[in-house]
Write a protein that holds these residues in place. Structure first.
Motif, PDB file in Angstrom:
ATOM      1  N   TRP A  28       0.932  -1.053   0.047  1.00 25.86           N
ATOM      2  CA  TRP A  28       0.073  -0.035  -0.076  1.00 25.86           C
ATOM      3  C   TRP A  28       0.836   1.329  -0.021  1.00 25.86           C
ATOM      4  O   TRP A  28       0.592   2.093  -0.755  1.00 25.86           O
ATOM      5  N   GLN A  29       2.108   1.063   0.857  1.00 22.62           N
ATOM      6  CA  GLN A  29       2.920   2.368   0.652  1.00 22.62           C
ATOM      7  C   GLN A  29       3.320   2.840  -0.654  1.00 22.62           C
ATOM      8  O   GLN A  29       3.184   3.897  -1.265  1.00 22.62           O
ATOM      9  N   GLY A  30       3.966   1.881  -1.385  1.00 27.79           N
ATOM     10  CA  GLY A  30       4.106   2.024  -2.634  1.00 27.79           C
ATOM     11  C   GLY A  30       3.370   2.542  -3.520  1.00 27.79           C
ATOM     12  O   GLY A  30       3.355   3.499  -4.558  1.00 27.79           O
ATOM     13  N   GLU A  31       2.031   2.188  -3.543  1.00 25.62           N
ATOM     14  CA  GLU A  31       0.659   2.470  -4.108  1.00 25.62           C
ATOM     15  C   GLU A  31       0.562   4.031  -3.990  1.00 25.62           C
ATOM     16  O   GLU A  31       0.331   4.774  -4.933  1.00 25.62           O
ATOM     17  N   VAL A  32       0.614   4.233  -2.550  1.00 24.62           N
ATOM     18  CA  VAL A  32       0.561   5.776  -2.315  1.00 24.62           C
ATOM     19  C   VAL A  32       1.383   6.663  -2.817  1.00 24.62           C
ATOM     20  O   VAL A  32       1.057   7.600  -3.390  1.00 24.62           O
ATOM     21  N   LEU A  33       2.689   6.348  -2.732  1.00 26.60           N
ATOM     22  CA  LEU A  33       3.623   7.104  -3.257  1.00 26.60           C
ATOM     23  C   LEU A  33       3.690   7.308  -4.540  1.00 26.60           C
ATOM     24  O   LEU A  33       3.989   8.218  -5.166  1.00 26.60           O
ATOM     25  N   ARG A  34       3.302   6.173  -5.374  1.00 25.09           N
ATOM     26  CA  ARG A  34       3.212   6.349  -6.836  1.00 25.09           C
ATOM     27  C   ARG A  34       2.070   7.468  -7.250  1.00 25.09           C
ATOM     28  O   ARG A  34       2.483   7.868  -8.210  1.00 25.09           O
ATOM     29  N   SER A  35       1.171   7.328  -6.479  1.00 23.67           N
ATOM     30  CA  SER A  35      -0.072   8.264  -6.786  1.00 23.67           C
ATOM     31  C   SER A  35       0.624   9.805  -6.437  1.00 23.67           C
ATOM     32  O   SER A  35       0.087  10.639  -7.387  1.00 23.67           O
ATOM     33  N   LEU A  36       1.299   9.888  -5.307  1.00 25.45           N
ATOM     34  CA  LEU A  36       1.563  11.355  -4.874  1.00 25.45           C
ATOM     35  C   LEU A  36       2.972  11.525  -5.867  1.00 25.45           C
ATOM     36  O   LEU A  36       3.099  12.909  -5.999  1.00 25.45           O
ATOM     37  N   LYS A  37       3.380  10.587  -6.567  1.00 21.76           N
ATOM     38  CA  LYS A  37       4.369  11.412  -7.666  1.00 21.76           C
ATOM     39  C   LYS A  37       3.814  12.076  -8.782  1.00 21.76           C
ATOM     40  O   LYS A  37       4.470  12.887  -9.477  1.00 21.76           O
ATOM     41  N   ALA A  38       2.399  12.170  -8.787  1.00 26.96           N
ATOM     42  CA  ALA A  38       1.894  13.017 -10.130  1.00 26.96           C
ATOM     43  C   ALA A  38       1.779  14.507  -9.419  1.00 26.96           C
ATOM     44  O   ALA A  38       1.335  15.262 -10.335  1.00 26.96           O
ATOM     45  N   ILE A  48       6.677  15.592  -5.244  1.00 27.03           N
ATOM     46  CA  ILE A  48       6.884  15.951  -3.899  1.00 27.03           C
ATOM     47  C   ILE A  48       7.369  14.544  -3.287  1.00 27.03           C
ATOM     48  O   ILE A  48       7.997  14.780  -2.157  1.00 27.03           O
ATOM     49  N   VAL A  49       7.283  13.447  -3.793  1.00 24.58           N
ATOM     50  CA  VAL A  49       7.775  12.315  -3.356  1.00 24.58           C
ATOM     51  C   VAL A  49       9.572  12.392  -3.429  1.00 24.58           C
ATOM     52  O   VAL A  49      10.179  12.106  -2.638  1.00 24.58           O
ATOM     53  N   THR A  50      10.033  12.439  -5.032  1.00 24.01           N
ATOM     54  CA  THR A  50      11.327  12.665  -5.086  1.00 24.01           C
ATOM     55  C   THR A  50      11.986  13.670  -4.110  1.00 24.01           C
ATOM     56  O   THR A  50      13.168  13.576  -3.701  1.00 24.01           O
ATOM     57  N   LEU A  51      11.243  14.855  -3.992  1.00 21.25           N
ATOM     58  CA  LEU A  51      11.847  16.015  -3.167  1.00 21.25           C
ATOM     59  C   LEU A  51      11.898  15.663  -1.883  1.00 21.25           C
ATOM     60  O   LEU A  51      12.490  16.196  -0.960  1.00 21.25           O
ATOM     61  N   GLY A  52      11.221  14.612  -1.183  1.00 20.06           N
ATOM     62  CA  GLY A  52      11.308  14.376   0.119  1.00 20.06           C
ATOM     63  C   GLY A  52      10.316  15.221   0.977  1.00 20.06           C
ATOM     64  O   GLY A  52      10.445  15.136   2.152  1.00 20.06           O
TER      65      GLY A  52
END
Length: 89
Positions: A28-38, A48-52
């Motif tokens: 689930w964490q990977g799914e959420v982070l993939r969505s937030l990469k948009a 915002i994920v890559t930027l931390g």
């Protein structure tokens, strides 16, 4: 860097009685982070994920609600409201 953390919450995998019997995927964490990469910071041209910027990612198993903080570079960040709206999608 000063920070301002607007909290965000989202429901995942439904909350109906039938959906609550469906197991939550371990990833689930990977799914959420993939969505937030948009969600892209327009000044830095990165997500915002890559930027931390995503902090304190958690899941309430019972309500199936995901919550997290988005750490901003300044409390008066001009895209704060846009980030919040984008994170809730």
């Amino acid at each position: 860097l000063p920070s301002n953390r607007p909290a965000s919450t989202s429901k995942l995998w439904g909350t109906t009685e039938a959906a609550s019997s469906i197991p939550i995927p371990n990833e689930w964490q990977g799914e959420v982070l993939r969505s937030l990469k948009a969600v892209i910071d327009p000044d830095l041209n990165q997500d915002i994920v890559t930027l931390g910027f995503v902090k304190n990612l958690s899941l309430d198993q019972e309500s199936r609600t995901v919550s997290f903080d988005v750490e901003l570079t300044t409390p008066a960040c001009p895209v704060k409201d846009q980030f919040a709206a984008d994170c809730e999608r």
